[in-house]
Design a protein around this motif. Sequence first.
Motif, PDB file in Angstrom:
ATOM      1  N   SER A   1      62.150 -86.147 -56.895  1.00 25.66           N
ATOM      2  CA  SER A   1      61.092 -86.705 -57.728  1.00 25.66           C
ATOM      3  C   SER A   1      60.042 -87.418 -56.882  1.00 25.66           C
ATOM      4  CB  SER A   1      61.697 -87.681 -58.742  1.00 25.66           C
ATOM      5  OG  SER A   1      60.706 -88.290 -59.515  1.00 25.66           O
ATOM      6  N   ASN A   2      60.486 -88.203 -55.901  1.00 23.33           N
ATOM      7  CA  ASN A   2      59.533 -88.876 -55.009  1.00 23.33           C
ATOM      8  C   ASN A   2      58.720 -87.873 -54.191  1.00 23.33           C
ATOM      9  OD1 ASN A   2      60.100 -91.523 -55.737  1.00 23.33           O
ATOM     10  ND2 ASN A   2      61.753 -91.718 -54.259  1.00 23.33           N
ATOM     11  N   LEU A   3      59.373 -86.813 -53.738  1.00 23.28           N
ATOM     12  CA  LEU A   3      58.667 -85.799 -52.946  1.00 23.28           C
ATOM     13  C   LEU A   3      57.655 -85.020 -53.783  1.00 23.28           C
ATOM     14  CD1 LEU A   3      61.658 -84.573 -50.786  1.00 23.28           C
ATOM     15  CD2 LEU A   3      59.551 -85.624 -49.927  1.00 23.28           C
ATOM     16  N   ARG A   4      57.916 -84.858 -55.066  1.00 22.67           N
ATOM     17  CA  ARG A   4      56.937 -84.193 -55.936  1.00 22.67           C
ATOM     18  C   ARG A   4      55.692 -85.051 -56.096  1.00 22.67           C
ATOM     19  NH1 ARG A   4      60.662 -81.545 -60.663  1.00 22.67           N
ATOM     20  NH2 ARG A   4      61.327 -79.744 -59.427  1.00 22.67           N
ATOM     21  N   GLN A   5      55.880 -86.375 -56.110  1.00 18.61           N
ATOM     22  CA  GLN A   5      54.739 -87.280 -56.248  1.00 18.61           C
ATOM     23  C   GLN A   5      54.004 -87.483 -54.929  1.00 18.61           C
ATOM     24  OE1 GLN A   5      56.210 -90.893 -58.035  1.00 18.61           O
ATOM     25  NE2 GLN A   5      57.072 -89.796 -59.773  1.00 18.61           N
ATOM     26  N   ASP A   6      54.771 -87.482 -53.817  1.00 21.33           N
ATOM     27  CA  ASP A   6      54.178 -87.699 -52.493  1.00 21.33           C
ATOM     28  C   ASP A   6      54.905 -86.798 -51.506  1.00 21.33           C
ATOM     29  OD1 ASP A   6      53.138 -88.577 -50.103  1.00 21.33           O
ATOM     30  OD2 ASP A   6      54.027 -90.582 -50.211  1.00 21.33           O
ATOM     31  N   LYS A   7      54.260 -85.698 -51.101  1.00 22.54           N
ATOM     32  CA  LYS A   7      54.939 -84.722 -50.243  1.00 22.54           C
ATOM     33  C   LYS A   7      55.226 -85.255 -48.842  1.00 22.54           C
ATOM     34  CE  LYS A   7      50.820 -82.201 -48.787  1.00 22.54           C
ATOM     35  NZ  LYS A   7      50.200 -80.894 -48.728  1.00 22.54           N
ATOM     36  N   TYR A   8      54.665 -86.396 -48.480  1.00 18.54           N
ATOM     37  CA  TYR A   8      54.919 -86.990 -47.161  1.00 18.54           C
ATOM     38  C   TYR A   8      55.957 -88.118 -47.212  1.00 18.54           C
ATOM     39  CZ  TYR A   8      50.750 -84.373 -46.061  1.00 18.54           C
ATOM     40  OH  TYR A   8      49.851 -83.358 -45.914  1.00 18.54           O
ATOM     41  N   TRP A   9      56.574 -88.314 -48.357  1.00 15.92           N
ATOM     42  CA  TRP A   9      57.574 -89.379 -48.499  1.00 15.92           C
ATOM     43  C   TRP A   9      58.814 -89.051 -47.674  1.00 15.92           C
ATOM     44  CZ3 TRP A   9      62.547 -89.553 -50.712  1.00 15.92           C
ATOM     45  CH2 TRP A   9      63.063 -90.835 -50.917  1.00 15.92           C
ATOM     46  N   ARG A  10      59.190 -89.950 -46.769  1.00 21.68           N
ATOM     47  CA  ARG A  10      60.387 -89.745 -45.943  1.00 21.68           C
ATOM     48  C   ARG A  10      61.213 -91.029 -45.838  1.00 21.68           C
ATOM     49  NH1 ARG A  10      58.236 -85.615 -46.685  1.00 21.68           N
ATOM     50  NH2 ARG A  10      57.822 -83.916 -45.248  1.00 21.68           N
ATOM     51  N   LYS A  11      60.870 -92.019 -46.649  1.00 19.93           N
ATOM     52  CA  LYS A  11      61.486 -93.336 -46.528  1.00 19.93           C
ATOM     53  C   LYS A  11      63.004 -93.307 -46.764  1.00 19.93           C
ATOM     54  CE  LYS A  11      61.062 -98.019 -48.285  1.00 19.93           C
ATOM     55  NZ  LYS A  11      60.381 -98.903 -49.226  1.00 19.93           N
TER      56      LYS A  11
END
Length: 100
Positions: free
Chosen positions: A56-66
Amino acid sequence: MGQQMMVIALLASFLLSSGVFAMMEVFQDSDDIATSQFEQEAALNIASSGVNMAISNLRQDKYWRKGYTKLKMSDAGILNLRVTDLGTDSLRITSQATYG
């Protein structure tokens, strides 16, 4: 004849009490097995939820790696999740959970 009956009664009592103690141990083992199975299933569900949250986080922000470190889930669950790049179009999501 009275002594023989007393010996027989003592043996019967011993056998009956041995059987009762054995059954109590079996019931305790089954409780431990059920508790362990519940904790394993809960940890698996938490790990799966972590993967869903990461997607879900990756769908909102494809650069999310936290990822997540020691995120409290449910009442006694802890989630650790890591997102790593494998290439230009590939990611690895590693989700580890504990419960209890």
